[in-house]
Design a protein around this motif. Sequence first.
Motif, mmCIF file in Angstrom:
data_model
loop_
_atom_site.group_PDB
_atom_site.id
_atom_site.type_symbol
_atom_site.label_atom_id
_atom_site.label_comp_id
_atom_site.label_asym_id
_atom_site.label_seq_id
_atom_site.Cartn_x
_atom_site.Cartn_y
_atom_site.Cartn_z
ATOM 1 N N ARG A 242 18.419 16.007 14.432
ATOM 2 C CA ARG A 242 18.940 15.128 15.487
ATOM 3 C C ARG A 242 20.442 14.995 15.286
ATOM 4 N NH1 ARG A 242 13.495 13.939 13.418
ATOM 5 N NH2 ARG A 242 12.227 13.705 15.303
ATOM 6 N N ALA A 243 21.201 15.339 16.295
ATOM 7 C CA ALA A 243 22.663 15.250 16.157
ATOM 8 C C ALA A 243 23.085 13.811 15.887
ATOM 9 C CB ALA A 243 23.338 15.784 17.413
ATOM 10 N N ILE A 244 22.541 12.874 16.659
ATOM 11 C CA ILE A 244 22.774 11.442 16.419
ATOM 12 C C ILE A 244 21.404 10.769 16.366
ATOM 13 C CG2 ILE A 244 23.783 9.306 17.292
ATOM 14 C CD1 ILE A 244 25.966 10.934 18.590
ATOM 15 N N LYS A 245 21.164 10.091 15.256
ATOM 16 C CA LYS A 245 19.857 9.460 15.035
ATOM 17 C C LYS A 245 20.063 7.968 14.840
ATOM 18 C CE LYS A 245 15.883 9.833 11.869
ATOM 19 N NZ LYS A 245 15.361 10.568 10.687
ATOM 20 N N ALA A 246 19.463 7.180 15.714
ATOM 21 C CA ALA A 246 19.580 5.720 15.639
ATOM 22 C C ALA A 246 18.238 5.128 15.241
ATOM 23 C CB ALA A 246 20.025 5.151 16.978
ATOM 24 N N ILE A 260 26.472 19.747 20.694
ATOM 25 C CA ILE A 260 25.939 21.099 20.882
ATOM 26 C C ILE A 260 24.874 21.318 19.824
ATOM 27 C CG2 ILE A 260 26.469 23.561 20.981
ATOM 28 C CD1 ILE A 260 29.377 22.761 21.581
ATOM 29 N N THR A 261 23.636 21.467 20.262
ATOM 30 C CA THR A 261 22.516 21.627 19.329
ATOM 31 C C THR A 261 21.349 22.276 20.043
ATOM 32 O OG1 THR A 261 20.964 20.454 17.896
ATOM 33 C CG2 THR A 261 21.678 19.305 19.868
ATOM 34 N N ASP A 262 20.482 22.963 19.285
ATOM 35 C CA ASP A 262 19.254 23.476 19.904
ATOM 36 C C ASP A 262 18.053 22.613 19.535
ATOM 37 O OD1 ASP A 262 18.844 24.173 17.273
ATOM 38 O OD2 ASP A 262 18.876 26.337 17.607
ATOM 39 N N SER A 263 18.313 21.474 18.905
ATOM 40 C CA SER A 263 17.252 20.509 18.599
ATOM 41 C C SER A 263 17.417 19.284 19.514
ATOM 42 C CB SER A 263 17.304 20.114 17.128
ATOM 43 O OG SER A 263 17.025 21.222 16.297
ATOM 44 N N THR A 264 17.332 18.080 18.959
ATOM 45 C CA THR A 264 17.496 16.849 19.732
ATOM 46 C C THR A 264 18.930 16.352 19.589
ATOM 47 O OG1 THR A 264 15.180 16.235 19.395
ATOM 48 C CG2 THR A 264 16.699 14.484 20.045
ATOM 49 N N ALA A 265 19.560 16.057 20.709
ATOM 50 C CA ALA A 265 20.954 15.591 20.664
ATOM 51 C C ALA A 265 21.023 14.133 20.221
ATOM 52 C CB ALA A 265 21.611 15.778 22.021
ATOM 53 N N ILE A 287 28.999 15.147 27.078
ATOM 54 C CA ILE A 287 28.488 16.477 27.409
ATOM 55 C C ILE A 287 27.474 16.864 26.334
ATOM 56 C CG2 ILE A 287 29.037 18.926 27.671
ATOM 57 C CD1 ILE A 287 31.834 18.069 28.591
ATOM 58 N N ILE A 288 26.262 17.233 26.768
ATOM 59 C CA ILE A 288 25.200 17.633 25.848
ATOM 60 C C ILE A 288 24.738 19.032 26.260
ATOM 61 C CG2 ILE A 288 22.864 17.131 25.038
ATOM 62 C CD1 ILE A 288 23.486 14.160 25.558
ATOM 63 N N LYS A 289 24.863 20.001 25.335
ATOM 64 C CA LYS A 289 24.576 21.396 25.675
ATOM 65 C C LYS A 289 23.497 21.973 24.774
ATOM 66 C CE LYS A 289 27.741 24.247 26.763
ATOM 67 N NZ LYS A 289 28.919 25.171 26.740
ATOM 68 N N ASP A 290 22.632 22.803 25.404
ATOM 69 C CA ASP A 290 21.675 23.673 24.697
ATOM 70 C C ASP A 290 20.607 22.920 23.932
ATOM 71 O OD1 ASP A 290 23.327 25.749 25.595
ATOM 72 O OD2 ASP A 290 24.520 25.727 23.752
ATOM 73 N N ALA A 291 20.427 21.635 24.164
ATOM 74 C CA ALA A 291 19.481 20.838 23.380
ATOM 75 C C ALA A 291 18.045 21.029 23.876
ATOM 76 C CB ALA A 291 19.858 19.364 23.448
ATOM 77 N N GLU A 292 17.117 20.973 22.939
ATOM 78 C CA GLU A 292 15.710 20.924 23.334
ATOM 79 C C GLU A 292 15.443 19.611 24.063
ATOM 80 O OE1 GLU A 292 11.227 21.081 21.346
ATOM 81 O OE2 GLU A 292 13.013 21.261 20.087
ATOM 82 N N LEU A 293 15.956 18.502 23.509
ATOM 83 C CA LEU A 293 15.886 17.189 24.154
ATOM 84 C C LEU A 293 17.290 16.592 24.135
ATOM 85 C CD1 LEU A 293 12.695 15.728 22.414
ATOM 86 C CD2 LEU A 293 12.828 16.820 24.668
ATOM 87 N N GLY A 294 17.801 16.216 25.293
ATOM 88 C CA GLY A 294 19.139 15.625 25.358
ATOM 89 C C GLY A 294 19.152 14.215 24.782
ATOM 90 N N ILE A 295 18.419 13.316 25.413
ATOM 91 C CA ILE A 295 18.214 11.955 24.905
ATOM 92 C C ILE A 295 16.712 11.751 24.769
ATOM 93 C CG2 ILE A 295 18.467 9.484 25.358
ATOM 94 C CD1 ILE A 295 20.935 10.128 27.018
ATOM 95 N N SER A 296 16.280 11.383 23.571
ATOM 96 C CA SER A 296 14.858 11.173 23.330
ATOM 97 C C SER A 296 14.654 9.764 22.809
ATOM 98 C CB SER A 296 14.335 12.194 22.315
ATOM 99 O OG SER A 296 12.954 11.976 22.065
ATOM 100 N N GLY A 297 13.808 8.988 23.482
ATOM 101 C CA GLY A 297 13.601 7.600 23.092
ATOM 102 C C GLY A 297 12.143 7.263 22.906
ATOM 103 N N THR A 298 11.850 6.551 21.826
ATOM 104 C CA THR A 298 10.483 6.119 21.584
ATOM 105 C C THR A 298 10.249 4.750 22.220
ATOM 106 O OG1 THR A 298 11.209 5.356 19.413
ATOM 107 C CG2 THR A 298 10.177 7.507 19.517
ATOM 108 N N ARG A 299 9.203 4.077 21.804
ATOM 109 C CA ARG A 299 8.635 2.972 22.567
ATOM 110 C C ARG A 299 9.599 1.834 22.857
ATOM 111 N NH1 ARG A 299 3.078 1.328 20.016
ATOM 112 N NH2 ARG A 299 4.571 0.505 18.530
#
Length: 362
Positions: A242-246, A260-265, A287-299
């Motif tokens: 994860r490029a940025i993990k909160a 720029i990542t091919d995983s989760t941004a 700008i988010i490029k090439d990511a599998e998931l741009g923004i991914s949020g849980t519950r």
Amino acid sequence: MSFRLIGIGILLILFSFGSAFAHGPSWENPPGNGPPEHAAPKTHPLSNHGPNKNANVPNFVRENIFGQEDEDSDEDPEEEIYNITFTELNETENIEITVYEDKDNAKKKLDSITTDQEGKSDIYLTKGDYFFAVSADYYKNYERSFSVEDTDIDIEFEIKTLSEVMIVSNQDELNKALKDEKIATIILQGTFDSFKIDRNDITILGGTINYSDMDYGIKVDNVTGILIDGVTVKEDSDKSTRAIKAMSDAEFTLKDSKIITDSTAIYLHDNPLKGGNEVEFTAKDNIIKDAELGISGTRHSVLNEIESNTFENCTVGINLDRAVTSTVIDVEDEGLDALYDYLKNNNDFINFDDNIKIETNW
């Protein structure tokens, strides 16, 4: 002969007196005398004042003769001028503010002004786009755009003194700055590896994060008041990252940055299986490029403004759990479709089809 000449003279005298009585007295002013007290006032034949007022004079005639503005004139009206007040929230005086015009991608310096004892300074501008910069000794909100529309405006800003700002150029300096409670703003110059933010109220400005060893580039761990501004995050790893993990209870803003990542941004992880609390997130102009998931949020994700972001060549742009909430859209009243429309209409999705998913992830 002489009697004849005398007679002619008498006739001429009588003729003069007759003319005077026939036409009344002359109101021509003799030298040294004012006008007779019963003289009629002189008025312009088309004047809209005085006893000879002509109410039927057409407007365009009245306006052109008497100096009033001609509604049909081709001349541009004078531009409105608006009062712009800059207010430094800490009431810091003697801060130099330089104002620039931003027109047709050309930046033109207009004026430099200085804040007074109340931290205020004024400038007068016409409608248009501008930006201002504060002295190079200050870095918080160093440069900021604004627009002048149809009213006077007050622009509030906050600066940090050099004692609260640290410029870092290597990983050791960055690690020390992150631990120093006195440092509120960290300016990155150069390229850095992964790092974790674990104290409140920090601003990270600029720089490049090129991470490979950790499963994240930047980790925002159970802290609030975090701003990440103008940062580039690049993945250099073959594993899922994860490029940025909160993490749970985090609150942060990402703006004017590039990932720029091919995983989760951006991963908003509230750790729901262990009873974690919400992660609150704002994203603007990224700008988010090439990511599998741009923004991914849980519950327990809470979305503030998610606007003006560009997702390019991603598998999924925004992937959220159905329990997500928002401070912009009242999901309980308006439903998840309203949130979907808000996200779709306020962001750009380029070269892929799966723009937004809102489904049960846990």
